[in-house]
Scaffold this motif. Structure first.
Motif, PDB file in Angstrom:
ATOM      1  N   CYS A  60       0.797  -1.232   0.000  1.00 27.33           N
ATOM      2  CA  CYS A  60       0.000   0.000   0.000  1.00 27.33           C
ATOM      3  C   CYS A  60       0.828   1.280   0.000  1.00 27.33           C
ATOM      4  O   CYS A  60       0.266   2.375   0.022  1.00 27.33           O
ATOM      5  CB  CYS A  60      -0.928   0.010   1.217  1.00 27.33           C
ATOM      6  SG  CYS A  60      -2.076  -1.383   1.285  1.00 27.33           S
ATOM      7  N   ARG A  61       2.147   1.156  -0.028  1.00 24.61           N
ATOM      8  CA  ARG A  61       2.997   2.339   0.150  1.00 24.61           C
ATOM      9  C   ARG A  61       2.779   3.407  -0.923  1.00 24.61           C
ATOM     10  O   ARG A  61       2.927   4.609  -0.652  1.00 24.61           O
ATOM     11  CB  ARG A  61       4.469   1.936   0.188  1.00 24.61           C
ATOM     12  CG  ARG A  61       5.002   1.317  -1.066  1.00 24.61           C
ATOM     13  CD  ARG A  61       6.454   0.877  -0.895  1.00 24.61           C
ATOM     14  NE  ARG A  61       7.007   0.276  -2.101  1.00 24.61           N
ATOM     15  CZ  ARG A  61       7.526   0.974  -3.101  1.00 24.61           C
ATOM     16  NH1 ARG A  61       7.583   2.287  -3.008  1.00 24.61           N
ATOM     17  NH2 ARG A  61       8.005   0.372  -4.170  1.00 24.61           N
ATOM     18  N   THR A  62       2.408   2.997  -2.137  1.00 22.85           N
ATOM     19  CA  THR A  62       2.223   3.978  -3.213  1.00 22.85           C
ATOM     20  C   THR A  62       0.934   4.781  -3.055  1.00 22.85           C
ATOM     21  O   THR A  62       0.729   5.764  -3.775  1.00 22.85           O
ATOM     22  CB  THR A  62       2.213   3.287  -4.585  1.00 22.85           C
ATOM     23  OG1 THR A  62       1.164   2.302  -4.625  1.00 22.85           O
ATOM     24  CG2 THR A  62       3.540   2.595  -4.850  1.00 22.85           C
ATOM     25  N   LYS A  63       0.085   4.391  -2.119  1.00 20.93           N
ATOM     26  CA  LYS A  63      -1.161   5.128  -1.886  1.00 20.93           C
ATOM     27  C   LYS A  63      -0.912   6.447  -1.158  1.00 20.93           C
ATOM     28  O   LYS A  63      -1.724   7.365  -1.234  1.00 20.93           O
ATOM     29  CB  LYS A  63      -2.133   4.280  -1.056  1.00 20.93           C
ATOM     30  CG  LYS A  63      -2.534   2.952  -1.695  1.00 20.93           C
ATOM     31  CD  LYS A  63      -3.355   3.153  -2.950  1.00 20.93           C
ATOM     32  CE  LYS A  63      -3.826   1.812  -3.508  1.00 20.93           C
ATOM     33  NZ  LYS A  63      -4.623   1.993  -4.757  1.00 20.93           N
ATOM     34  N   LEU A  64       0.200   6.529  -0.436  1.00 24.82           N
ATOM     35  CA  LEU A  64       0.501   7.726   0.341  1.00 24.82           C
ATOM     36  C   LEU A  64       1.309   8.737  -0.473  1.00 24.82           C
ATOM     37  O   LEU A  64       2.305   8.387  -1.098  1.00 24.82           O
ATOM     38  CB  LEU A  64       1.282   7.358   1.601  1.00 24.82           C
ATOM     39  CG  LEU A  64       0.512   6.618   2.695  1.00 24.82           C
ATOM     40  CD1 LEU A  64       1.468   6.170   3.789  1.00 24.82           C
ATOM     41  CD2 LEU A  64      -0.598   7.486   3.270  1.00 24.82           C
TER      42      LEU A  64
END
Length: 217
Positions: free
Chosen positions: A205-209
């Motif tokens: 999920c890191r690319t969501k931030l």
């Protein structure tokens, strides 16, 4: 291992840093803290941040980015001074370089802070030795679009739940400011952010931030 067991790494490291800054500033102003206890050196001995693919050395031994986003030079320079301080006075030799945007890699800061006796890595160093530099970073940080930050954190929270961290809460808006979600009880964490399951979800999920929001929730 379930991602909902007791956390070994305190959540929302950046918020923790913000909360302790006034206390640390008062302590430093009153003469608290001994530089020698944290490997401090004189100001003239501040080490340069190692050169990276996006940085080039300066005449004084520091490093500057080869290209900088418009309006962020002061922020990057303030962050660079903070990193130097944390590596020398703070004693964290592996404290991460700032990104080209000026933001820190909070994933790496969190990893350092999770080590026994190293929590100060997220709070300006032992005895607040680098709190003055951290305050300058906060003052220089460009104003953020709170609505975009909220939407980014909301997408991240949903992604974390979809990837098995079922208790991960949504962010909220308060007074026009985006407030991070995450552990439903940060004071007594119920999510184990050090578990393999959590780390796997975090990576997914890191690319969501948006840049600068890592470490916020």
């Amino acid at each position: 291992m379930s991602p909902q067991t007791t956390s070994r790494i305190p959540a929302r490291l950046r918020l923790t840093a913000l909360a302790v800054l006034p206390v640390l500033a008062f302590t430093v102003a009153c003469g608290g803290g001994d530089d020698s206890s944290s490997g401090a050196q004189g100001d003239d001995d501040i080490a340069a941040v190692p050169e990276t693919a996006t940085a080039s050395p300066t005449a004084d031994g520091g490093s500057t980015p080869s290209t900088r986003p418009a309006g962020k030079s002061a922020f990057y320079d303030a962050q660079l001074a903070y990193v130097r301080c944390m590596r020398v006075k703070g004693g964290y030799k592996d404290f991460p370089d700032p990104k080209l945007s000026g933001h820190l890699d909070w994933g790496k800061v969190e990893e350092i802070s999770s080590r026994p006796g190293q929590m100060e890595a997220a709070k300006g160093g032992k005895n607040g030795v680098c709190v003055a530099e951290l305050q300058k970073v906060m003052q220089a940080e460009p104003k953020r679009d709170q609505q975009k930050d909220y939407e980014s954190m909301l997408a991240h929270a949903k992604c974390m739940r979809d990837n098995g961290v079922s208790r991960f809460t949504n962010p909220t808006m308060s007074g026009g400011n985006a407030q991070p979600g995450g552990d439903p009880n940060p004071a007594s964490p119920t999510i184990d952010s050090g578990s393999p399951a959590y780390k796997q979800a975090r990576e997914a999920c890191r690319t969501k931030l948006l840049d600068g929001l890592d470490g916020m929730q």
